[in-house]
Scaffold this motif. Structure first.
Motif, PDB file in Angstrom:
ATOM      1  N   MET A   1     -10.644 -12.582 -35.958  1.00  0.00           N
ATOM      2  CA  MET A   1      -9.826 -13.786 -35.960  1.00  0.00           C
ATOM      3  C   MET A   1      -8.408 -13.405 -35.604  1.00  0.00           C
ATOM      4  SD  MET A   1      -8.933 -16.181 -39.222  1.00  0.00           S
ATOM      5  CE  MET A   1      -7.593 -17.350 -39.123  1.00  0.00           C
ATOM      6  N   SER A   2      -7.786 -14.139 -34.684  1.00  0.00           N
ATOM      7  CA  SER A   2      -6.403 -13.871 -34.289  1.00  0.00           C
ATOM      8  C   SER A   2      -5.488 -14.859 -34.926  1.00  0.00           C
ATOM      9  CB  SER A   2      -6.271 -13.949 -32.761  1.00  0.00           C
ATOM     10  OG  SER A   2      -6.428 -15.276 -32.316  1.00  0.00           O
ATOM     11  N   ALA A   3      -4.189 -14.489 -34.958  1.00  0.00           N
ATOM     12  CA  ALA A   3      -3.205 -15.404 -35.539  1.00  0.00           C
ATOM     13  C   ALA A   3      -3.106 -16.656 -34.716  1.00  0.00           C
ATOM     14  CB  ALA A   3      -1.850 -14.700 -35.634  1.00  0.00           C
ATOM     15  N   GLU A   4      -3.343 -16.541 -33.386  1.00  0.00           N
ATOM     16  CA  GLU A   4      -3.216 -17.713 -32.525  1.00  0.00           C
ATOM     17  C   GLU A   4      -4.313 -18.715 -32.838  1.00  0.00           C
ATOM     18  OE1 GLU A   4      -3.370 -16.021 -28.699  1.00  0.00           O
ATOM     19  OE2 GLU A   4      -1.246 -15.494 -28.636  1.00  0.00           O
ATOM     20  N   TRP A  27       0.169 -13.503 -43.139  1.00  0.00           N
ATOM     21  CA  TRP A  27      -1.251 -13.268 -42.930  1.00  0.00           C
ATOM     22  C   TRP A  27      -1.698 -12.040 -43.718  1.00  0.00           C
ATOM     23  CZ3 TRP A  27      -3.749 -17.016 -40.366  1.00  0.00           C
ATOM     24  CH2 TRP A  27      -2.949 -17.916 -39.648  1.00  0.00           C
ATOM     25  N   PHE A  28      -3.008 -11.973 -43.903  1.00  0.00           N
ATOM     26  CA  PHE A  28      -3.607 -10.852 -44.649  1.00  0.00           C
ATOM     27  C   PHE A  28      -4.722 -10.262 -43.800  1.00  0.00           C
ATOM     28  CE2 PHE A  28      -6.881  -9.197 -47.565  1.00  0.00           C
ATOM     29  CZ  PHE A  28      -6.128  -8.251 -48.234  1.00  0.00           C
ATOM     30  N   CYS A  29      -4.579  -8.964 -43.509  1.00  0.00           N
ATOM     31  CA  CYS A  29      -5.606  -8.263 -42.729  1.00  0.00           C
ATOM     32  C   CYS A  29      -6.680  -7.760 -43.678  1.00  0.00           C
ATOM     33  CB  CYS A  29      -4.983  -7.095 -41.965  1.00  0.00           C
ATOM     34  SG  CYS A  29      -6.231  -6.127 -41.048  1.00  0.00           S
ATOM     35  N   CYS A  30      -7.899  -8.303 -43.527  1.00  0.00           N
ATOM     36  CA  CYS A  30      -8.995  -7.929 -44.429  1.00  0.00           C
ATOM     37  C   CYS A  30      -9.468  -6.501 -44.177  1.00  0.00           C
ATOM     38  CB  CYS A  30     -10.165  -8.891 -44.256  1.00  0.00           C
ATOM     39  SG  CYS A  30      -9.766 -10.601 -44.688  1.00  0.00           S
ATOM     40  N   VAL A  36       0.263  -8.928 -43.171  1.00  0.00           N
ATOM     41  CA  VAL A  36       0.757  -8.688 -41.805  1.00  0.00           C
ATOM     42  C   VAL A  36       1.388  -9.967 -41.279  1.00  0.00           C
ATOM     43  CG1 VAL A  36      -1.002  -6.933 -41.327  1.00  0.00           C
ATOM     44  CG2 VAL A  36      -1.486  -9.333 -40.788  1.00  0.00           C
ATOM     45  N   CYS A  37       2.110  -9.806 -40.143  1.00  0.00           N
ATOM     46  CA  CYS A  37       2.695 -10.993 -39.500  1.00  0.00           C
ATOM     47  C   CYS A  37       1.762 -11.473 -38.392  1.00  0.00           C
ATOM     48  CB  CYS A  37       4.079 -10.665 -38.958  1.00  0.00           C
ATOM     49  SG  CYS A  37       4.041  -9.542 -37.529  1.00  0.00           S
ATOM     50  N   PRO A  54      -4.995 -16.395 -43.801  1.00  0.00           N
ATOM     51  CA  PRO A  54      -3.678 -16.719 -44.374  1.00  0.00           C
ATOM     52  C   PRO A  54      -3.461 -15.993 -45.693  1.00  0.00           C
ATOM     53  CG  PRO A  54      -4.733 -18.710 -43.558  1.00  0.00           C
ATOM     54  CD  PRO A  54      -5.768 -17.630 -43.491  1.00  0.00           C
ATOM     55  N   ALA A  55      -2.281 -15.482 -45.887  1.00  0.00           N
ATOM     56  CA  ALA A  55      -1.962 -14.754 -47.118  1.00  0.00           C
ATOM     57  C   ALA A  55      -2.112 -15.642 -48.336  1.00  0.00           C
ATOM     58  CB  ALA A  55      -0.542 -14.185 -47.029  1.00  0.00           C
ATOM     59  N   GLU A  56      -1.738 -16.912 -48.181  1.00  0.00           N
ATOM     60  CA  GLU A  56      -1.824 -17.794 -49.347  1.00  0.00           C
ATOM     61  C   GLU A  56      -3.278 -18.047 -49.743  1.00  0.00           C
ATOM     62  OE1 GLU A  56      -1.650 -22.132 -47.082  1.00  0.00           O
ATOM     63  OE2 GLU A  56      -0.101 -21.597 -48.527  1.00  0.00           O
ATOM     64  N   GLU A  57      -4.172 -18.005 -48.738  1.00  0.00           N
ATOM     65  CA  GLU A  57      -5.598 -18.167 -49.056  1.00  0.00           C
ATOM     66  C   GLU A  57      -6.105 -16.978 -49.853  1.00  0.00           C
ATOM     67  OE1 GLU A  57      -9.582 -17.935 -46.409  1.00  0.00           O
ATOM     68  OE2 GLU A  57      -8.151 -19.517 -45.782  1.00  0.00           O
ATOM     69  N   ARG A  58      -5.704 -15.768 -49.442  1.00  0.00           N
ATOM     70  CA  ARG A  58      -6.082 -14.572 -50.180  1.00  0.00           C
ATOM     71  C   ARG A  58      -5.501 -14.595 -51.593  1.00  0.00           C
ATOM     72  NH1 ARG A  58      -9.561 -10.928 -51.788  1.00  0.00           N
ATOM     73  NH2 ARG A  58      -8.603  -8.907 -52.302  1.00  0.00           N
ATOM     74  N   ALA A  59      -4.240 -15.032 -51.698  1.00  0.00           N
ATOM     75  CA  ALA A  59      -3.604 -15.103 -53.013  1.00  0.00           C
ATOM     76  C   ALA A  59      -4.325 -16.096 -53.909  1.00  0.00           C
ATOM     77  CB  ALA A  59      -2.131 -15.492 -52.859  1.00  0.00           C
ATOM     78  N   GLU A  60      -4.751 -17.242 -53.327  1.00  0.00           N
ATOM     79  CA  GLU A  60      -5.463 -18.239 -54.121  1.00  0.00           C
ATOM     80  C   GLU A  60      -6.801 -17.681 -54.622  1.00  0.00           C
ATOM     81  OE1 GLU A  60      -6.191 -21.702 -56.132  1.00  0.00           O
ATOM     82  OE2 GLU A  60      -4.348 -20.970 -55.193  1.00  0.00           O
TER      83      GLU A  60
END
Length: 398
Positions: A1-4, A27-30, A36-37, A54-60
């Motif tokens: 999955m890319s950031a774009e 973002w969060f690299c699994c 990461v940005c 998304p980093a917030e998804e990982r945090a949740e």
């Protein structure tokens, strides 16, 4: 999955920037398991081709795991608290109570032979006291152990709650390893388990010397023996009862003179005594020297009387406890369980002791002074002396 492909997505406010691209770490690299940005995940970035979310998804996701873990810790703490409040005090009280009962039993029996057993009395009382102290110390040790476990669980839960409520997404992700280690520490604290070490061991009050001397003293005096007589209403039609109601004689031919009484055994050659015992110490003697097939012991009044089934056969149901002989084989039987007894000689007489305070049934050979078998049980009701004979004659000693 890319950031774009993921799009910019929502994220936390301005915070630490990517040291390589100077962009926000949204973002969060699994694969690399780090924030990461967007540029890191794009074509040519160091995380190109990695799974990025998304980093917030990982945090949740981490927050949900922490909430679940907090709930598990709370349940575990509640279980330990209940164990300490309800089980351990009961264990301690039972140990004290059983120690008191054992001490009373030792003193009572030694009272019969105190002149011969002063040293034995002191030894046994010290063992009872030592067992009481051991059980008490084990309970205290358990209490300390579980108190410490509760403190650890509380500290871990406090840490997790603090992480949950006072850290932003990036800090939360950076503490993931510490969270894992603390959670693993909590999982290493097992729930309380039943342990024999917390129970008072009644066997500490048992002594071969004491048992033998006590049996000898109890059966050595005819004045201390029960006047046991057989209830003629229960006598099997295969048995003849003497006029004094103390002797049973086997007959292979079924008697037609016996009235059909609901109390009578109609198949097995059994008979019950006329009196039952509900408390205290009781002793009686049976002359068995003329028979090679007999059973003596005790039975509940609920013992079935009719039919050829195992329920009415002595030693084959939960209603009776008997010592039996068939030719040269001896055994103790209860509820279909038969324990062979390797006797060196055939006893001419059998002494039966029933101690309902100690819940003990004992069979004794008065000629040799040997305890043939001792059985401890929680007898559920009044007990009748019971007899069976399938060869010649047995008699209750006068």
């Amino acid at each position: 999955m890319s950031a774009e492909s993921a799009g910019p997505g929502p994220g936390p406010g301005p915070g630490p920037l990517c040291p390589e691209h100077g962009q926000a770490l949204k973002w969060f690299c699994c694969s690399e398991r780090r924030p990461v940005c967007a540029a890191c995940a794009e074509l040519g970035g160091r995380c190109q081709g990695h799974r990025v979310r998304p980093a917030e998804e990982r945090a949740e996701e981490l927050r949900n795991k922490i909430v679940d873990q907090c709930e598990r810790l709370q349940l575990q703490s509640a279980g330990i608290t209940k164990y300490m409040a309800e089980v351990l005090p009961g264990k301690n009280q039972r140990a004290v109570s059983m120690a008191s009962a054992a001490r009373e039993l030792v003193i009572q029996r030694l009272g019969l032979v105190r002149s011969l057993c002063e040293t034995e009395e002191q030894r046994l009382l010290e063992r009872v006291h030592g067992e009481e102290e051991r059980a008490h110390q084990s309970i205290l040790t358990q209490r300390v152990h579980w108190a410490e476990a509760l403190e650890k669980l509380d500290a871990i839960r406090t840490f997790l709650v603090d992480v949950l409520t006072h850290t932003d997404d990036l800090q939360l992700i950076q503490k993931e390893q510490e969270i894992f280690e603390r959670t693993e520490e909590a999982e290493g604290i097992l729930d309380p388990q039943e342990s024999k070490k917390l129970n008072f061991n009644e066997k500490c009050a048992w002594s071969p010397l004491l048992t033998q001397l006590w049996a000898t003293a109890a059966l050595g005096s005819l004045s201390g023996m029960e006047d046991v007589r057989i209830d003629e209403r229960t006598v099997s039609p295969f048995l003849q009862l003497s006029d004094d109601r103390k002797t049973l004689t086997f007959s292979a031919k079924k008697s037609k003179a016996c009235a059909d009484d609901p109390e009578r055994f109609d198949h097995w050659p059994n008979a019950l005594a006329a009196t039952s015992f509900q408390a205290g110490l009781h002793a009686w003697m049976v002359n068995v020297q003329n028979s090679c097939a007999y059973k003596v012991g005790v039975a509940l009044g609920q013992l079935p009387r009719k039919g050829s089934g195992s329920d009415s056969r002595l030693g084959h149901s939960a209603y009776s406890w008997v010592f039996s002989r068939y030719d040269q084989e001896f055994c103790f039987s209860h509820d279909g369980q038969h324990e062979p007894l390797g006797l060196l000689r055939c006893p001419a007489q059998l002494g039966i002791l029933l101690d309902l305070q100690a819940q003990e049934l004992l069979f004794y050979d008065p000629a040799s002074g040997v305890v043939l078998h001792s059985h401890h049980a929680s007898f559920p009701g009044p007990l009748f002396p019971v007899f069976a004979v399938a060869d010649q004659t047995i008699s209750i000693v006068h």
